[in-house]
Design an enzyme around this catalytic site. Structure first.
Site, short mmCIF file in Angstrom:
data_model
loop_
_atom_site.label_atom_id
_atom_site.label_comp_id
_atom_site.label_asym_id
_atom_site.label_seq_id
_atom_site.Cartn_x
_atom_site.Cartn_y
_atom_site.Cartn_z
N GLY A 44 -21.85 3.27 37.11
CA GLY A 44 -22.69 3.13 35.92
C GLY A 44 -21.96 2.83 34.63
O GLY A 44 -22.49 2.16 33.75
N GLU A 99 -18.57 7.62 30.42
CA GLU A 99 -19.70 7.83 31.33
C GLU A 99 -20.91 7.07 30.79
O GLU A 99 -21.00 6.79 29.59
CB GLU A 99 -19.95 9.35 31.36
CG GLU A 99 -20.78 9.99 32.40
CD GLU A 99 -20.91 9.43 33.80
OE1 GLU A 99 -21.01 8.21 33.97
OE2 GLU A 99 -21.00 10.25 34.73
N ASP A 100 -21.82 6.70 31.67
CA ASP A 100 -23.02 6.00 31.23
C ASP A 100 -24.02 6.96 30.60
O ASP A 100 -24.59 6.69 29.55
CB ASP A 100 -23.67 5.22 32.40
CG ASP A 100 -23.90 6.05 33.65
OD1 ASP A 100 -23.52 7.26 33.68
OD2 ASP A 100 -24.45 5.52 34.62
N ASP A 103 -26.60 14.01 32.13
CA ASP A 103 -27.89 14.59 32.45
C ASP A 103 -27.68 16.11 32.55
O ASP A 103 -27.61 16.79 31.53
CB ASP A 103 -28.35 13.92 33.75
CG ASP A 103 -29.77 14.21 34.14
OD1 ASP A 103 -30.65 14.11 33.28
OD2 ASP A 103 -30.02 14.55 35.31
N LYS A 131 -28.80 13.06 27.52
CA LYS A 131 -30.12 13.69 27.60
C LYS A 131 -29.92 15.19 27.40
O LYS A 131 -29.87 15.95 28.36
CB LYS A 131 -30.72 13.48 29.01
CG LYS A 131 -31.19 12.08 29.33
CD LYS A 131 -31.74 12.07 30.78
CE LYS A 131 -32.18 10.71 31.21
NZ LYS A 131 -32.51 10.67 32.65
N PHE A 153 -36.26 8.52 32.81
CA PHE A 153 -35.33 7.78 33.66
C PHE A 153 -35.19 6.37 33.13
O PHE A 153 -36.17 5.65 32.97
CB PHE A 153 -35.80 7.78 35.12
CG PHE A 153 -34.73 7.27 36.05
CD1 PHE A 153 -33.75 8.13 36.52
CD2 PHE A 153 -34.69 5.94 36.41
CE1 PHE A 153 -32.74 7.66 37.36
CE2 PHE A 153 -33.69 5.45 37.25
CZ PHE A 153 -32.71 6.32 37.72
N VAL A 154 -33.96 5.96 32.84
CA VAL A 154 -33.72 4.66 32.23
C VAL A 154 -32.83 3.79 33.09
O VAL A 154 -32.06 4.29 33.91
CB VAL A 154 -33.10 4.82 30.82
CG1 VAL A 154 -34.08 5.46 29.86
CG2 VAL A 154 -31.79 5.61 30.87
N ASP A 160 -28.68 2.17 36.89
CA ASP A 160 -29.44 1.54 37.99
C ASP A 160 -30.64 2.34 38.44
O ASP A 160 -30.74 3.54 38.20
CB ASP A 160 -28.53 1.37 39.21
CG ASP A 160 -28.25 2.71 39.90
OD1 ASP A 160 -27.72 3.62 39.23
OD2 ASP A 160 -28.60 2.86 41.09
N ARG A 166 -28.57 -3.01 36.76
CA ARG A 166 -27.35 -2.71 35.98
C ARG A 166 -27.01 -3.85 35.03
O ARG A 166 -26.33 -3.66 34.03
CB ARG A 166 -26.16 -2.50 36.93
CG ARG A 166 -26.29 -1.27 37.83
CD ARG A 166 -24.95 -0.99 38.49
NE ARG A 166 -25.04 -0.08 39.63
CZ ARG A 166 -24.99 1.24 39.55
NH1 ARG A 166 -24.88 1.83 38.38
NH2 ARG A 166 -25.04 1.98 40.64
P1 IMP Z 1 -25.32 14.77 35.87
O1 IMP Z 1 -24.22 15.23 36.78
O2 IMP Z 1 -26.63 15.44 36.19
O3 IMP Z 1 -24.96 14.87 34.41
O4 IMP Z 1 -25.59 13.28 36.28
C1 IMP Z 1 -25.17 12.18 35.59
C2 IMP Z 1 -25.35 10.96 36.48
O5 IMP Z 1 -26.71 10.87 36.96
C3 IMP Z 1 -25.11 9.69 35.70
O6 IMP Z 1 -23.76 9.28 35.79
C4 IMP Z 1 -26.04 8.70 36.36
O7 IMP Z 1 -25.39 8.09 37.46
C5 IMP Z 1 -27.18 9.54 36.89
N1 IMP Z 1 -28.36 9.47 35.98
C6 IMP Z 1 -28.85 10.47 35.21
N2 IMP Z 1 -29.92 10.08 34.50
C7 IMP Z 1 -30.11 8.77 34.80
C8 IMP Z 1 -31.07 7.78 34.36
O8 IMP Z 1 -31.98 8.00 33.52
N3 IMP Z 1 -30.94 6.54 34.90
C9 IMP Z 1 -29.97 6.21 35.81
N4 IMP Z 1 -29.05 7.11 36.23
C10 IMP Z 1 -29.12 8.38 35.75
MG MG Z 2 -22.93 7.87 37.15
#
Ligand code: IMP
Ligand code: MG
Length: 182
Positions: A44, A99-100, A103, A131, A153-154, A160, A166
């Site tokens: 991402g 990082e993209d 979450d 977020k 969700f984006v 993706d 992407r």
């Molecule tokens: P975390 O470990 O829950 O912080 O997850 C982060 C990862 O979840 C990101 O690197 C993304 O790959 C994926 N992710 C979280 N939210 C989204 C979204 O809205 N769209 C696409 N991928 C997401």
């Molecule tokens: Mg990711």
């Protein structure tokens, strides 16, 4: 063609460009006199990182890591598996993780811990999107954030849905029908 699947643009190309300039200036100022090892989290972050490094005026080297979280599709367990490790050693280096989106924070919590264990001189996080409402690991605090977004969700600009979208030049929300097809 792709536009027909998008319900709404959440972050325009212009807003992304503004965020890139601001982040590049802040990072350049903060790392004055230091070399930076920029680590992108695949897949991402690849699009964002390619643009971001061109806004940083410092000696930069780049590397990538690919990780996946165990657990089902919607709930990560916090346990992370390394799919591709770094090519470079991080010992004694100033690391900027790119990082993209953050979450729950579980993925980055694991990666930061790993890089500290490997004796990085410093570890900072730059994320395009955050977020904050969704955070489960409170210690995960990005040092540089492009934009905060609500809990939606984006896709686009690296992010993706089922590996698609992407390559969109902006960030948007998909039409509900696209998820229902899946
Ligand atoms: P975390 O470990 O829950 O912080 O997850 C982060 C990862 O979840 C990101 O690197 C993304 O790959 C994926 N992710 C979280 N939210 C989204 C979204 O809205 N769209 C696409 N991928 C997401
Ligand atoms: Mg990711």
């Amino acid at each position: 063609m792709l536009e027909k699947d998008i319900e709404r643009v959440l972050v325009s190309k212009e807003e992304i460009d503004q965020a890139l300039s601001r982040l590049g200036q802040d990072i350049t100022a903060d790392y004055e006199g230091k070399d930076i090892l920029v680590i992108g989290i695949l897949r991402g972050a690849a699009v964002f990182m390619a643009d971001l490094v061109r806004h940083i005026d410092a000696y930069v080297t780049i590397d990538f890591m690919d990780v996946s979280s165990y657990g089902d599709a919607t709930q990560s367990s916090g346990e992370v598996k390394i799919l591709k490790d770094l090519n470079s050693s991080v010992e004694g280096k100033h690391i900027l993780i790119v990082e993209d989106i953050i979450d729950t924070g579980r993925t980055l919590h694991y990666i930061v811990g790993l890089l500290e264990h490997r004796k990085a001189a410093s570890v900072r996080i730059c994320t395009l999107l955050d977020k904050p409402e969704r955070r489960e690991i409170a210690e995960v605090k990005p040092d540089y954030v492009g934009l905060d977004i609500p809990n939606e969700f984006v896709v686009g600009y690296g992010l993706d849905f089922k590996q698609r979208y992407r390559n969109l030049p902006y960030i948007g929300v998909l039409k509900p029908a696209i998820y229902q097809e899946a």
